[in-house]
Write an enzyme that holds these catalytic residues in place. Structure first.
Site, PDB file in Angstrom:
ATOM      1  CG  ASP A 170      55.709  18.172   9.303  1.00 46.57           C
ATOM      2  OD1 ASP A 170      54.939  18.812   8.559  1.00 46.57           O
ATOM      3  OD2 ASP A 170      56.087  17.021   9.045  1.00 46.57           O
ATOM      4  CG  HIS A 259      51.822  19.728   4.723  1.00 43.81           C
ATOM      5  ND1 HIS A 259      51.307  19.615   6.012  1.00 43.81           N
ATOM      6  CD2 HIS A 259      53.072  19.189   4.778  1.00 43.81           C
ATOM      7  CE1 HIS A 259      52.204  19.032   6.786  1.00 43.81           C
ATOM      8  NE2 HIS A 259      53.286  18.764   6.061  1.00 43.81           N
ATOM      9  CG  HIS A 262      55.919  23.451   2.981  1.00 39.60           C
ATOM     10  ND1 HIS A 262      56.080  22.559   1.936  1.00 39.60           N
ATOM     11  CD2 HIS A 262      57.153  23.574   3.540  1.00 39.60           C
ATOM     12  CE1 HIS A 262      57.330  22.163   1.862  1.00 39.60           C
ATOM     13  NE2 HIS A 262      58.011  22.762   2.829  1.00 39.60           N
ATOM     14  CG  HIS A 276      58.714  20.035   5.632  1.00 39.25           C
ATOM     15  ND1 HIS A 276      58.068  20.042   4.418  1.00 39.25           N
ATOM     16  CD2 HIS A 276      57.860  19.425   6.503  1.00 39.25           C
ATOM     17  CE1 HIS A 276      56.883  19.469   4.542  1.00 39.25           C
ATOM     18  NE2 HIS A 276      56.739  19.084   5.793  1.00 39.25           N
TER      19      HIS A 276
END
Length: 376
Positions: A170, A259, A262, A276
């Site tokens: 991340d 993101h 994602h 994540h």
């Protein structure tokens, strides 16, 4: 046009071994009654280490997080926490997002104790809301960042190495997404008083850069500390990067394609077991392919990912078979008009995203094979 730029961060961020036992001391500044939402695995530790520190004048009620940061879960805690002075979140990203959302809806302070360094949740004024089936629902923008974040290195040194690696994944995306936003002067993730997002600042971008540099220097070494449940300087530095710098860099610098991709990937059932940060790092590689980033840059990020044990390819993430129709839906979802992919400094379409996903997976398979051959 009046352009408003801004930076946001938690009121205080402390990195300390055994910080959990000082929770009551810190809590005094926010009131006498605390409503604690925590993960099941740490309940007894919180009861013995944290609640034992509450004096006769203080009250702490401990409740277990239900497992999903959904509207249903948040509403449950909102109803239960009304009589308390402040909310405390202790656990992983979804637990912390639930605590933040609960405090936001009640207009109360919130204290955060992350047990994982796997997402930006501890420091941001954003809660990621999911549906009950674990698909992405929306971002909930909060009125303020957490009042206090306690990064207890004793707890974080004991986290599973996979979660630590996910936090690195991340954090790796922070700089590259902020770079794209800054180049185009698109929106960051701070909601202005007029309901519009602010623009990225120099300091937000600088923090994002420092996040990447810190991860590049220390993350591989810190992995050995986590694998052996010990605290080292490299681990402390990496925790600062993955919890604080990643969050402030993303919130103030902005997110972009990584993101958003994602979020699209949450539609793929095979990937529901992926973390994540594991999906974000694949989204990052896809963003770099979309940008035609220098291969040396991509290889550097791949080397960091491999060093900390991150999965690379879609197969590594758990995909059993690649179905074109499914991944075209991923690309469509990533290009939702409200998602951050449109912060890229060029026009992004679902077709562009789909093609980049296919090319990225092929590139990562090749780079992974080269790395394995080099080892043998």
């Amino acid at each position: 046009m009046n352009i408003v730029k801004g930076i946001a961060s938690p009121g205080k961020f402390l990195v300390q071994a055994d910080a959990l036992q000082d929770l009551a001391i810190h809590g005094k500044a926010y009131g006498a009654a605390a409503y604690l939402i925590c993960d099941q695995f740490i309940v007894e530790r919180v009861r013995t280490k944290a609640l034992s520190g509450f004096s006769n004048e203080q009250q702490g009620e401990l409740v277990v997080f239900g497992g999903q940061c959904s509207d249903r879960e948040i509403d449950k805690h909102v109803q239960a926490a009304r009589a308390f002075d402040y909310v405390v979140g202790i656990g992983g990203g979804k637990t912390l997002d639930t605590a933040k959302a609960t405090a936001h809806l009640l207009g109360k302070p919130v204290l955060i104790v992350p047990t994982l360094a796997s997402t930006d949740a501890p420091c941001t004024a954003i809660s990621v809301i999911y549906n009950d089936d674990d698909t992405f629902n929306r971002y909930l923008f909060l009125s303020r960042n957490p009042d206090l974040v306690l990064a207890d290195t004793r707890i974080l040194a004991e986290q599973p190495a996979r979660f630590f690696a996910a936090g690195v994944g991340d954090g790796l995306a922070t700089y590259f997404e902020a770079r794209a936003c800054f180049a185009a002067q698109r929106d960051n993730l701070i909601l202005g008083t007029d309901g519009k997002m602010l623009k990225p600042t120099l300091i937000g971008f600088a923090i994002a850069q420092t996040c990447y540099e810190t991860i590049r220097k220390y993350a591989a070494q810190a992995t050995y500390a986590v694998q052996n449940n010990v605290i080292t300087a490299a681990l402390e530095n990496t925790i600062e990067a993955t919890i604080y710098m990643s969050a402030v860099g993303a919130e103030s610098g902005g997110c972009a394609a990584a993101h958003a991709i994602h979020n699209g990937m949450t539609l793929v059932h095979d990937l529901h077991g992926a973390q994540h940060g594991e999906k974000v790092v694949f989204g990052l590689f896809t963003q770099l392919v979309m940008e035609a980033a220098p291969v040396e840059e991509i290889e550097e990020v791949v080397a960091i990912a491999i060093a900390v044990g991150l999965p690379l390819t879609l197969e590594d993430l758990g995909l059993k078979s690649f179905l074109e129709q499914e991944w075209r839906k991923v690309a469509e979802a990533a290009c939702d008009k409200n998602d951050t992919i449109h912060n890229m400094p060029f026009t992004v379409t679902p077709e562009l995203v789909y093609d980049a996903i296919v090319a990225t997976d092929a590139l990562l398979r090749s780079l992974k094979k080269q790395k394995l051959n080099a080892v043998h």
